[in-house]
Design a protein around this motif. Sequence first.
Motif, short mmCIF file in Angstrom:
data_model
loop_
_atom_site.label_atom_id
_atom_site.label_comp_id
_atom_site.label_asym_id
_atom_site.label_seq_id
_atom_site.Cartn_x
_atom_site.Cartn_y
_atom_site.Cartn_z
N ILE A 136 104.45 1.56 25.90
CA ILE A 136 105.28 0.66 25.10
C ILE A 136 106.24 1.48 24.23
O ILE A 136 105.95 2.61 23.85
CB ILE A 136 104.41 -0.27 24.21
CG1 ILE A 136 103.64 0.54 23.16
CG2 ILE A 136 103.46 -1.10 25.04
CD1 ILE A 136 102.95 -0.31 22.11
N GLN A 137 107.39 0.89 23.93
CA GLN A 137 108.43 1.61 23.21
C GLN A 137 108.61 1.14 21.77
O GLN A 137 109.33 1.74 20.99
CB GLN A 137 109.76 1.44 23.94
CG GLN A 137 109.76 1.98 25.36
CD GLN A 137 109.55 3.48 25.40
OE1 GLN A 137 110.21 4.23 24.68
NE2 GLN A 137 108.62 3.94 26.23
N GLY A 138 107.93 0.02 21.40
CA GLY A 138 108.14 -0.55 20.07
C GLY A 138 107.28 0.05 18.98
O GLY A 138 107.47 -0.25 17.81
N GLY A 139 106.30 0.87 19.35
CA GLY A 139 105.47 1.53 18.37
C GLY A 139 104.15 0.83 18.11
O GLY A 139 103.95 -0.33 18.48
N CYS A 140 103.23 1.55 17.48
CA CYS A 140 101.93 1.03 17.05
C CYS A 140 101.90 1.08 15.53
O CYS A 140 102.12 2.14 14.94
CB CYS A 140 100.80 1.89 17.59
SG CYS A 140 100.31 1.51 19.27
N ILE A 141 101.63 -0.05 14.91
CA ILE A 141 101.62 -0.12 13.46
C ILE A 141 100.21 -0.44 12.98
O ILE A 141 99.65 -1.48 13.33
CB ILE A 141 102.58 -1.19 12.93
CG1 ILE A 141 103.98 -0.98 13.49
CG2 ILE A 141 102.62 -1.18 11.42
CD1 ILE A 141 104.97 -2.05 13.07
N SER A 142 99.65 0.45 12.19
CA SER A 142 98.36 0.22 11.57
C SER A 142 98.60 -0.52 10.26
O SER A 142 99.15 0.03 9.30
CB SER A 142 97.66 1.56 11.31
OG SER A 142 96.48 1.38 10.57
N LEU A 143 98.21 -1.80 10.21
CA LEU A 143 98.46 -2.62 9.04
C LEU A 143 97.43 -2.35 7.95
O LEU A 143 96.24 -2.22 8.22
CB LEU A 143 98.44 -4.10 9.41
CG LEU A 143 99.51 -4.56 10.41
CD1 LEU A 143 99.33 -6.04 10.72
CD2 LEU A 143 100.91 -4.30 9.86
N GLU A 144 97.91 -2.28 6.72
CA GLU A 144 97.04 -2.08 5.57
C GLU A 144 96.36 -3.39 5.19
O GLU A 144 96.86 -4.48 5.47
CB GLU A 144 97.85 -1.54 4.39
CG GLU A 144 98.52 -0.20 4.63
CD GLU A 144 97.53 0.95 4.58
OE1 GLU A 144 96.40 0.73 4.05
OE2 GLU A 144 97.86 2.05 5.04
N PHE A 145 95.24 -3.29 4.50
CA PHE A 145 94.55 -4.49 4.05
C PHE A 145 95.28 -5.14 2.88
O PHE A 145 95.14 -6.34 2.64
CB PHE A 145 93.11 -4.15 3.66
CG PHE A 145 92.29 -3.65 4.83
CD1 PHE A 145 91.99 -4.49 5.89
CD2 PHE A 145 91.85 -2.34 4.87
CE1 PHE A 145 91.26 -4.04 6.97
CE2 PHE A 145 91.11 -1.88 5.95
CZ PHE A 145 90.82 -2.72 7.01
N GLN A 146 96.08 -4.35 2.16
CA GLN A 146 96.93 -4.90 1.11
C GLN A 146 98.27 -5.28 1.74
O GLN A 146 99.06 -4.40 2.12
CB GLN A 146 97.13 -3.89 -0.02
CG GLN A 146 95.85 -3.55 -0.78
CD GLN A 146 96.09 -2.54 -1.88
OE1 GLN A 146 97.07 -1.81 -1.87
NE2 GLN A 146 95.18 -2.51 -2.85
N LYS A 147 98.51 -6.58 1.86
CA LYS A 147 99.66 -7.05 2.62
C LYS A 147 100.99 -6.56 2.05
O LYS A 147 101.97 -6.45 2.79
CB LYS A 147 99.66 -8.57 2.71
CG LYS A 147 99.79 -9.28 1.36
CD LYS A 147 99.72 -10.78 1.51
CE LYS A 147 99.84 -11.49 0.16
NZ LYS A 147 99.72 -12.96 0.30
N ALA A 148 101.04 -6.27 0.75
CA ALA A 148 102.29 -5.83 0.13
C ALA A 148 102.81 -4.55 0.79
O ALA A 148 104.02 -4.32 0.86
CB ALA A 148 102.10 -5.62 -1.37
N LYS A 149 101.90 -3.72 1.27
CA LYS A 149 102.32 -2.46 1.91
C LYS A 149 102.84 -2.69 3.32
O LYS A 149 103.60 -1.88 3.85
CB LYS A 149 101.14 -1.48 1.95
CG LYS A 149 100.65 -1.04 0.58
CD LYS A 149 99.51 -0.04 0.70
CE LYS A 149 99.01 0.40 -0.67
NZ LYS A 149 97.89 1.38 -0.56
N ASN A 150 102.45 -3.79 3.94
CA ASN A 150 102.82 -4.02 5.34
C ASN A 150 104.29 -4.37 5.51
O ASN A 150 104.87 -4.12 6.56
CB ASN A 150 101.94 -5.13 5.93
CG ASN A 150 100.49 -4.71 6.03
OD1 ASN A 150 100.19 -3.53 6.20
ND2 ASN A 150 99.58 -5.67 5.94
N PHE A 151 104.89 -4.96 4.48
CA PHE A 151 106.31 -5.29 4.58
C PHE A 151 107.12 -4.03 4.88
O PHE A 151 107.95 -4.02 5.79
CB PHE A 151 106.81 -5.94 3.28
CG PHE A 151 108.26 -6.33 3.34
CD1 PHE A 151 108.63 -7.59 3.78
CD2 PHE A 151 109.26 -5.43 2.97
CE1 PHE A 151 109.97 -7.95 3.85
CE2 PHE A 151 110.60 -5.78 3.04
CZ PHE A 151 110.96 -7.04 3.48
N ALA A 152 106.88 -2.98 4.10
CA ALA A 152 107.64 -1.74 4.29
C ALA A 152 107.28 -1.06 5.61
O ALA A 152 108.16 -0.49 6.27
CB ALA A 152 107.38 -0.79 3.12
#
Length: 313
Positions: A136-152
Amino acid sequence: MFVKTKIIDYNRSDMDDAITFALEGRKTFFIATEPSLLPESYLEDYLTRGYETYIIADDRNCPLVKKVESIINIFEDSILFFYIDAEIIGLNWKQYIKQLQERFGDQILIGVLYSKRHNDDERRRIEKYYLFDVGIQGGCISLEFQKAKNFALIDKVMFANQASGRRKNVRAICDNNSKVTFVYNSIEFTATLSDISLTHFSCTIPGESYIPLYEKIKNVFVDINGLHFKTDAILLLQRVIKNKMLYVFIFSRHDGSQGLDGDLKHRLSEKIYQMVTDKVKMILQLVFDEVGRGDRDPKGHTTFQPEDLVRLL
């Protein structure tokens, strides 16, 4: 959940143009995401950054796999992020995403979202499989448990994937009731708004305007789908579209800088988000309803193409 909305009062030819415009432009779809990690309120903020984004949820009316296939068929320039920790009955994310990548290749851009792992080895295995084994070319994103960090985190990946496409700002097409009014050289002009973004608007003015390019117009009154505001604007260019002269203005603050004041920018952003996404959500809901019925009926249609939209709308 998408809510059905009534299409704005377009005639048949204008309706086709509206459908075409809604289908154009790069769109990012977040598939089966967890609201606690990626709330829908983020989508409006992404729009201010030029990203047109949507969340696609699983439901009983239309299988998620059919929704994804319909999106790929209808929105040709798409980025799809799959939240692989979502439990979907009968769906194995590893196999499914691998099949999508093999089937569509460069036609779509696929990314993966997953909840943060405490084990680094597990995180590396996920990234190796999707990035290197599947490709895949779009990347793998490890989401944080604090949603505020996921926006960035997501914003950074969308920027890297050029999720805004060729446009710098998302434009909303206006209906015939949206107007701009201003006075120039003691003459009052009332123009019909054609489209609007956070930086520009374009309009048609009856008759001859006699406004020189790069002229600053003070106190332009804008009335767009129930939103009323006053601003300054500068005539940036004019061109003939469909035998009409189209005037393109750029917003100007009172201090002379380009753009809108903060509060006004926020209000207009909310309106543009509503205007743009309501049309796309309406299309998606109609398509998903149709595909869902077809999936339940052996003789029905289970795939959808852009030309089928005219029949539904």
